[in-house]
Design a protein around this motif. Sequence first.
Motif, PDB file in Angstrom:
ATOM      1  N   THR A   1       0.847  -1.190   0.000  1.00 21.99           N
ATOM      2  CA  THR A   1       0.000   0.000   0.000  1.00 21.99           C
ATOM      3  C   THR A   1       0.881   1.238   0.000  1.00 21.99           C
ATOM      4  N   THR A   2       0.337   2.333  -0.503  1.00 23.57           N
ATOM      5  CA  THR A   2       1.083   3.601  -0.439  1.00 23.57           C
ATOM      6  C   THR A   2       0.737   4.369   0.830  1.00 23.57           C
ATOM      7  N   GLU A   3      -0.345   3.968   1.503  1.00 22.56           N
ATOM      8  CA  GLU A   3      -0.721   4.681   2.716  1.00 22.56           C
ATOM      9  C   GLU A   3       0.193   4.283   3.879  1.00 22.56           C
ATOM     10  N   ASP A   4       0.252   5.168   4.901  1.00 23.96           N
ATOM     11  CA  ASP A   4       1.017   4.868   6.116  1.00 23.96           C
ATOM     12  C   ASP A   4       2.456   4.450   5.790  1.00 23.96           C
ATOM     13  N   TYR A   5       3.091   5.186   4.862  1.00 21.41           N
ATOM     14  CA  TYR A   5       4.495   4.946   4.489  1.00 21.41           C
ATOM     15  C   TYR A   5       4.755   3.477   4.134  1.00 21.41           C
ATOM     16  N   GLY A   6       3.818   2.910   3.421  1.00 23.20           N
ATOM     17  CA  GLY A   6       3.979   1.515   3.021  1.00 23.20           C
ATOM     18  C   GLY A   6       3.421   0.546   4.051  1.00 23.20           C
ATOM     19  N   GLY A   7       2.424   1.012   4.798  1.00 18.56           N
ATOM     20  CA  GLY A   7       1.760   0.111   5.745  1.00 18.56           C
ATOM     21  C   GLY A   7       2.634  -0.311   6.906  1.00 18.56           C
ATOM     22  N   VAL A   8       3.415   0.639   7.456  1.00 16.95           N
ATOM     23  CA  VAL A   8       4.337   0.258   8.536  1.00 16.95           C
ATOM     24  C   VAL A   8       3.597  -0.244   9.783  1.00 16.95           C
ATOM     25  N   HIS A   9       2.358   0.273  10.020  1.00 19.16           N
ATOM     26  CA  HIS A   9       1.593  -0.205  11.178  1.00 19.16           C
ATOM     27  C   HIS A   9       0.803  -1.476  10.855  1.00 19.16           C
ATOM     28  N   ILE A  10       0.845  -1.905   9.596  1.00 18.91           N
ATOM     29  CA  ILE A  10       0.125  -3.118   9.208  1.00 18.91           C
ATOM     30  C   ILE A  10       1.087  -4.308   9.165  1.00 18.91           C
ATOM     31  N   ASN A  11       2.152  -4.152   8.378  1.00 18.90           N
ATOM     32  CA  ASN A  11       3.077  -5.277   8.198  1.00 18.90           C
ATOM     33  C   ASN A  11       3.953  -5.554   9.420  1.00 18.90           C
ATOM     34  N   SER A  12       3.934  -4.645  10.395  1.00 18.64           N
ATOM     35  CA  SER A  12       4.649  -4.916  11.646  1.00 18.64           C
ATOM     36  C   SER A  12       4.094  -6.159  12.334  1.00 18.64           C
ATOM     37  N   GLY A  13       2.883  -6.581  11.967  1.00 18.46           N
ATOM     38  CA  GLY A  13       2.305  -7.794  12.542  1.00 18.46           C
ATOM     39  C   GLY A  13       3.179  -9.021  12.337  1.00 18.46           C
ATOM     40  N   ILE A  14       3.904  -9.058  11.206  1.00 22.91           N
ATOM     41  CA  ILE A  14       4.715 -10.249  10.893  1.00 22.91           C
ATOM     42  C   ILE A  14       5.901 -10.384  11.861  1.00 22.91           C
ATOM     43  N   PRO A  15       6.782  -9.376  11.975  1.00 15.07           N
ATOM     44  CA  PRO A  15       7.853  -9.506  12.988  1.00 15.07           C
ATOM     45  C   PRO A  15       7.320  -9.502  14.422  1.00 15.07           C
ATOM     46  N   ASN A  16       6.190  -8.850  14.682  1.00 11.32           N
ATOM     47  CA  ASN A  16       5.613  -8.918  16.029  1.00 11.32           C
ATOM     48  C   ASN A  16       5.338 -10.366  16.417  1.00 11.32           C
ATOM     49  N   ARG A  17       4.689 -11.082  15.503  1.00 11.80           N
ATOM     50  CA  ARG A  17       4.338 -12.480  15.806  1.00 11.80           C
ATOM     51  C   ARG A  17       5.602 -13.327  15.985  1.00 11.80           C
ATOM     52  N   ALA A  18       6.650 -13.019  15.188  1.00 12.75           N
ATOM     53  CA  ALA A  18       7.907 -13.771  15.330  1.00 12.75           C
ATOM     54  C   ALA A  18       8.483 -13.590  16.736  1.00 12.75           C
ATOM     55  N   PHE A  19       8.362 -12.371  17.276  1.00 11.37           N
ATOM     56  CA  PHE A  19       8.884 -12.166  18.636  1.00 11.37           C
ATOM     57  C   PHE A  19       8.083 -12.948  19.666  1.00 11.37           C
ATOM     58  N   VAL A  20       6.758 -12.937  19.544  1.00  7.93           N
ATOM     59  CA  VAL A  20       5.925 -13.662  20.514  1.00  7.93           C
ATOM     60  C   VAL A  20       6.206 -15.167  20.445  1.00  7.93           C
ATOM     61  N   LEU A  21       6.341 -15.682  19.217  1.00  7.00           N
ATOM     62  CA  LEU A  21       6.643 -17.111  19.069  1.00  7.00           C
ATOM     63  C   LEU A  21       7.983 -17.448  19.734  1.00  7.00           C
ATOM     64  N   THR A  22       8.969 -16.574  19.537  1.00  4.28           N
ATOM     65  CA  THR A  22      10.273 -16.783  20.181  1.00  4.28           C
ATOM     66  C   THR A  22      10.134 -16.768  21.702  1.00  4.28           C
ATOM     67  N   ALA A  23       9.413 -15.759  22.202  1.00  7.97           N
ATOM     68  CA  ALA A  23       9.305 -15.581  23.656  1.00  7.97           C
ATOM     69  C   ALA A  23       8.528 -16.713  24.309  1.00  7.97           C
ATOM     70  N   THR A  24       7.470 -17.176  23.673  1.00  8.63           N
ATOM     71  CA  THR A  24       6.688 -18.247  24.285  1.00  8.63           C
ATOM     72  C   THR A  24       7.426 -19.586  24.198  1.00  8.63           C
ATOM     73  N   ALA A  25       8.228 -19.766  23.139  1.00  6.63           N
ATOM     74  CA  ALA A  25       9.008 -21.008  23.035  1.00  6.63           C
ATOM     75  C   ALA A  25      10.103 -21.050  24.100  1.00  6.63           C
ATOM     76  N   ILE A  26      10.756 -19.913  24.327  1.00  8.26           N
ATOM     77  CA  ILE A  26      11.815 -19.877  25.346  1.00  8.26           C
ATOM     78  C   ILE A  26      11.203 -19.935  26.748  1.00  8.26           C
ATOM     79  N   GLY A  27      10.092 -19.214  26.921  1.00  9.07           N
ATOM     80  CA  GLY A  27       9.412 -19.214  28.212  1.00  9.07           C
ATOM     81  C   GLY A  27      10.033 -18.234  29.195  1.00  9.07           C
ATOM     82  N   GLY A  28       9.320 -17.999  30.295  1.00  9.24           N
ATOM     83  CA  GLY A  28       9.817 -17.068  31.318  1.00  9.24           C
ATOM     84  C   GLY A  28       9.539 -15.630  30.941  1.00  9.24           C
TER      85      GLY A  28
END
Lengths: 356, 137
Positions: free
Chosen positions: A266-293
């Motif tokens: 998309t051209t809106e929001d500088y290329g959807g920076v608040h939209i596509n952040s969902g992908i690396p966000n989920r990667a962090f949660v998956l990492t954190a829940t796998a490691i635990g604590g």
Amino acid sequence: MRHFIIPPYLLAHLADSAGDRFPRAAEAARQALRNDEPVRLARAAHPRYPDFGEGTPRTAFAREPRGPQRTIYDARNAEELPGHRVRAEGEPEVVEDDAANEGYDGLGETYAMFAEAFGRASIDDRELPLHATVHYGREYDNAFWDGERMVFGDGDGEVFTRFTASISVIGHELGHGVTQATANLEYQGQAGALNESLSDVFGALVEQHSRGQDAATATWLIGAELFTDAVEGVALRSMKEPGSAYDDDLLGKDPQPGHMDDFVVTTEDYGGVHINSGIPNRAFVLTATAIGGSAWEAPGRIWYETLTGGSLTETSDFETFATATVATATRLFGAESPERAAVVDAWATVGVPVTE
Amino acid sequence: MRVVVARSGGVTGIAVRWVVDLGEGPEYSDWIVLIEACPWDDEPDDPPAPDRFLYLIRANGRRVTLPEQRVQGPWRELVDRVRAVGTPERGRALPPLDDLDATDDLDTADNADTTDDAARTRGDDRPNGPRGSDGPA
């Protein structure tokens, strides 16, 4: 060299705020701070970024953060910055101004997370004073980092309440300051979505750190306090399940993807920076829940040291960042470590290839 | 003639769009004066700033992209007026901006609204096009 069980910034807090109920504790804290002054000045000459060593415990920070220097301003519904100063470090609460007091407390919680988890001394790791302006504009549905300070609107009252109500949003805005002071990822396209995601990660970590929540029990929501009761939604974003934060007649459906297959162009929001952040966000949660604590420990440290370690450029994309997190995990915890395996699995799950 | 103000970004990431369709009412010439007072050819090239709003404004066959810090003077007057008259539509279910091209041409007798209302907000008959093309960049 003197070592305190209580870190200097907590001593500073005690010295400032414990006076009424615990006068002796406050004086003791002031005394301890005075005694430590020459030592802390000497420490300030150490290299800018702390050397954590290889897997050393977090007590080994080269330098101890001294404590936040907060100042809160009130824009009085104008759009001029900084506005009128209403509360500085150690001063009592502002009477009948929740936004000013929430801002003050949120800056303190954010400083504490970066200090305790990463040994970072404020946004620039050099004790930059923290300035925030509240009551910016009229019915202003936003909060932002303007390069020097955090700015918070009151919300329109129909869809959004005041933006200081959310500690994850306060941490998010300060996170932009940390990114600016380090990798300085440009705010456009995939680098911009990484910039956004890092702010969400730090915002979530600030909230979890302040509440003592671990990765399994945390909500992983950003801005859970901002919607009014009229909105069908739980938050601005869900890091754990991107795309599930709201589904409302007025707002539409949360557009965040959780996999590269659904990356939004998309051209809106500088290329959807608040939209596509969902992908690396989920990667962090998956990492954190796998490691635990606690997520601000190993998972947070891998992300933080990747951001501050110097291997990123201003235009790094998802693949570059993902590859760098694996390298950081290998350096900190070893090639055969469960931490590294968690990072590798997380990026694979969200469809971001890692170059090895 | 159609006037569009599309705001994206902000920490919420929730896009908002205001659309006003102008007819030949008594306020029409006021709108034209307001629109023509804006410096359409001076599009700034500011670097993006975190969590600031990004405005896309279209009127009378012209378009401009402005960071919110640049929505000042005549731009601010135009945006405030569109926001005052138009009904906000939020979210990503909005039709892509390019789908609005057909009715965003220079004002002519062919596509001028013939109702007596000076300004009429878009109703529920707007097209619901697909969202922007998806896929890895």
